[in-house]
Design an enzyme around this catalytic site. Sequence first.
Site, mmCIF file in Angstrom:
data_model
loop_
_atom_site.group_PDB
_atom_site.id
_atom_site.type_symbol
_atom_site.label_atom_id
_atom_site.label_comp_id
_atom_site.label_asym_id
_atom_site.label_seq_id
_atom_site.Cartn_x
_atom_site.Cartn_y
_atom_site.Cartn_z
ATOM 1 N N PHE A 75 0.855 -1.185 0.000
ATOM 2 C CA PHE A 75 0.000 0.000 0.000
ATOM 3 C C PHE A 75 0.884 1.225 0.000
ATOM 4 O O PHE A 75 1.753 1.378 0.861
ATOM 5 C CB PHE A 75 -0.930 0.007 1.233
ATOM 6 C CG PHE A 75 -2.316 -0.465 0.904
ATOM 7 C CD1 PHE A 75 -2.521 -1.744 0.431
ATOM 8 C CD2 PHE A 75 -3.406 0.377 1.037
ATOM 9 C CE1 PHE A 75 -3.790 -2.197 0.100
ATOM 10 C CE2 PHE A 75 -4.681 -0.063 0.707
ATOM 11 C CZ PHE A 75 -4.876 -1.352 0.240
ATOM 12 N N CYS A 118 -5.314 15.368 -0.029
ATOM 13 C CA CYS A 118 -6.546 15.092 -0.778
ATOM 14 C C CYS A 118 -7.128 16.429 -1.219
ATOM 15 O O CYS A 118 -6.966 17.433 -0.528
ATOM 16 C CB CYS A 118 -7.551 14.331 0.091
ATOM 17 S SG CYS A 118 -9.087 13.938 -0.782
ATOM 18 N N CYS A 149 -15.780 16.232 1.246
ATOM 19 C CA CYS A 149 -15.933 14.847 1.680
ATOM 20 C C CYS A 149 -15.724 14.836 3.192
ATOM 21 O O CYS A 149 -14.668 15.255 3.674
ATOM 22 C CB CYS A 149 -14.884 13.968 0.987
ATOM 23 S SG CYS A 149 -14.922 12.249 1.518
ATOM 24 N N CYS A 157 -14.346 10.643 5.853
ATOM 25 C CA CYS A 157 -13.072 9.954 5.642
ATOM 26 C C CYS A 157 -12.619 9.216 6.906
ATOM 27 O O CYS A 157 -12.704 9.741 8.011
ATOM 28 C CB CYS A 157 -12.023 10.983 5.245
ATOM 29 S SG CYS A 157 -10.480 10.239 4.706
ATOM 30 N N ASP A 158 -12.114 7.999 6.729
ATOM 31 C CA ASP A 158 -11.615 7.229 7.874
ATOM 32 C C ASP A 158 -10.102 7.042 7.796
ATOM 33 O O ASP A 158 -9.557 6.141 8.420
ATOM 34 C CB ASP A 158 -12.323 5.864 7.955
ATOM 35 C CG ASP A 158 -12.082 4.998 6.722
ATOM 36 O OD1 ASP A 158 -11.392 5.456 5.789
ATOM 37 O OD2 ASP A 158 -12.571 3.855 6.693
ATOM 38 N N GLU A 200 -6.755 3.831 -6.184
ATOM 39 C CA GLU A 200 -8.071 4.085 -5.607
ATOM 40 C C GLU A 200 -8.272 5.589 -5.551
ATOM 41 O O GLU A 200 -7.570 6.280 -4.807
ATOM 42 C CB GLU A 200 -8.154 3.486 -4.208
ATOM 43 C CG GLU A 200 -7.682 2.038 -4.189
ATOM 44 C CD GLU A 200 -8.427 1.174 -3.195
ATOM 45 O OE1 GLU A 200 -9.103 1.734 -2.324
ATOM 46 O OE2 GLU A 200 -8.328 -0.055 -3.319
ATOM 47 N N HIS A 233 -9.830 -6.145 5.756
ATOM 48 C CA HIS A 233 -8.610 -5.875 6.525
ATOM 49 C C HIS A 233 -8.946 -5.485 7.964
ATOM 50 O O HIS A 233 -8.185 -5.769 8.877
ATOM 51 C CB HIS A 233 -7.780 -4.777 5.847
ATOM 52 C CG HIS A 233 -8.502 -3.493 5.636
ATOM 53 N ND1 HIS A 233 -9.577 -3.379 4.784
ATOM 54 C CD2 HIS A 233 -8.315 -2.266 6.157
ATOM 55 C CE1 HIS A 233 -10.002 -2.139 4.790
ATOM 56 N NE2 HIS A 233 -9.270 -1.435 5.626
HETATM 57 S S1 SF4 Z 1 -12.482 9.503 1.725
HETATM 58 FE FE1 SF4 Z 1 -10.713 10.724 2.469
HETATM 59 S S2 SF4 Z 1 -9.156 10.412 0.922
HETATM 60 FE FE2 SF4 Z 1 -11.111 9.813 -0.010
HETATM 61 S S3 SF4 Z 1 -11.899 11.656 -1.020
HETATM 62 FE FE3 SF4 Z 1 -12.746 11.642 1.023
HETATM 63 S S4 SF4 Z 1 -11.299 12.905 2.232
HETATM 64 FE FE4 SF4 Z 1 -10.250 12.307 0.357
#
Ligand code: SF4
Length: 210
Positions: free
Chosen positions: A25, A31, A46, A49-50, A116, A204
């Site tokens: 990975f 981001c 967004c 996010c985790d 991804e 995972h």
């Molecule tokens: S889940 Fe996290 S990494 Fe993915 S787009 Fe949203 S903020 Fe960005």
Amino acid sequence: MTYAVKEAFLTLQGEGVQSGRRAVFLRFAGCNLWSGREADRASAQCNFCDTDFVGIDGPGGGKFGDADSLAAHVEGLWEGNRDGRLVVVTGGEPMLQLDAALVAALHERGFRVAAESNGTLPATAGIDWLCVSPKAGTEVVQRRGNELKLVWPQPGIDPAALEQWDFDHFLVQPMDCAEGEAAMAAAVALAMARPKWRLSLQAHKVAGLP
Ligand code: SF4
């Protein structure tokens, strides 16, 4: 180009069609849909996010001055010979940094390159396996790839509309959130109602892997 890597490690891919495969990975920092700071989460494009993608301080993280040195770093994390080499390039948003030079350098070392992305940036050419995970309220420009991973539920996203996009696999994954049981029920309900979709779980996390 200088690459900022949050972390890089050998593990098993836990999500999607490639779930269960060994892979390096490679998590890029940064981001385009959230700063990564909790103070900004509520106002981010967004906000579920985790993942910690801020900085370069994770295991295997750092700054890399060129594609070759980063590809060599990835190769150093792989154990064994060239058989089955797979790197999953993620983030943050990997298309902010993944360029053709890095794809080529990874290919030279025998790696298949999976990525991804949130789909708001065009995917870099040459990627071998592209997963796009759309986020409600964003303009997804990358509507073609190998797998579409819909984190669910997300008000404002219509699964029927996504079914018109050009992907080989359509996966629905329950959102990892405080309302986890409800999210699981919603994801199951979607897969039951619309047979184009398959339920994807985060293996995972069950296995206790990063
Ligand atoms: S889940 Fe996290 S990494 Fe993915 S787009 Fe949203 S903020 Fe960005």
